[in-house]
Motif scaffolding. Sequence first.
Motif, PDB file in Angstrom:
ATOM      1  N   THR A  95       1.606   0.402  -2.555  1.00 24.32           N
ATOM      2  CA  THR A  95       0.692   1.364  -1.934  1.00 24.32           C
ATOM      3  C   THR A  95       0.675   1.204  -0.416  1.00 24.32           C
ATOM      4  OG1 THR A  95      -0.705   1.451  -3.917  1.00 24.32           O
ATOM      5  CG2 THR A  95      -1.733   2.106  -1.826  1.00 24.32           C
TER       6      THR A  95
ATOM      7  N   GLU B 212      -4.436   4.499   0.779  1.00 18.54           N
ATOM      8  CA  GLU B 212      -5.291   4.943  -0.323  1.00 18.54           C
ATOM      9  C   GLU B 212      -6.617   5.432   0.235  1.00 18.54           C
ATOM     10  OE1 GLU B 212      -6.320   1.906  -3.177  1.00 18.54           O
ATOM     11  OE2 GLU B 212      -7.232   3.358  -4.543  1.00 18.54           O
TER      12      GLU B 212
ATOM     13  N   ARG C  22      -3.446   8.376  -3.440  1.00 18.29           N
ATOM     14  CA  ARG C  22      -2.720   7.133  -3.204  1.00 18.29           C
ATOM     15  C   ARG C  22      -1.336   7.533  -2.698  1.00 18.29           C
ATOM     16  NH1 ARG C  22      -3.180   1.819  -5.231  1.00 18.29           N
ATOM     17  NH2 ARG C  22      -4.866   2.464  -6.611  1.00 18.29           N
TER      18      ARG C  22
ATOM     19  N   ILE D 223       2.407   6.016  -2.230  1.00 20.16           N
ATOM     20  CA  ILE D 223       3.206   4.863  -2.675  1.00 20.16           C
ATOM     21  C   ILE D 223       4.655   5.013  -2.222  1.00 20.16           C
ATOM     22  CG2 ILE D 223       1.730   4.618  -4.727  1.00 20.16           C
ATOM     23  CD1 ILE D 223       4.175   5.687  -6.383  1.00 20.16           C
TER      24      ILE D 223
END
Length: 136
Positions: free
Chosen positions: A18, A21, A26, A28
């Motif tokens: 990640t 956030e 989120r 990634i």
Amino acid sequence: MSDCIFCKIAVGEIPSATVYEDEDFRVILDLNPASYGHALVIPKQHYENLMTIPEELAGKAMIVAKKVATVLKEVLPCDGYNILQNNGLCAGQTVFHFHIHLIPRRENDNVGLEWNHIALTDAMRDEILKKVEGKF
Ligand code: AMP
Ligand code: ZN
């Protein structure tokens, strides 16, 4: 969606690399990146694609894309960025949970995002403009 991998990743049920956030998203690192630093903006709520995600969340997704791409461009670094979002199998969507690709670009990086251009004919232009008339 109990069988959706991005639902599980987005809420933290499955671990992920990640980079950002917040309450709704989120971001990634892609497991099979197109280039070094390729990231995905994933909403925590499940929506299949751009047509079904609420307008407000779609807007927020682009704000997150801007925020994260701006930071990544500085730190990676890279020369440019493609912001890409696939909808439907024929368009290359493989995970049917809305997401935005952030793809860092560098000179001669060999990332293949080019396509063959066709000509916009007068007939094509007139037909399309007629089809959308009054729709918005
Ligand atoms: P799309 O083809 O637009 O649906 O993009 C799906 C992307 O998700 C691809 O670039 C995959 O490499 C990436 N991907 C699939 N599963 C995972 C995962 N578990 N973690 C990170 N990225 C993934
Ligand atoms: Zn999902």
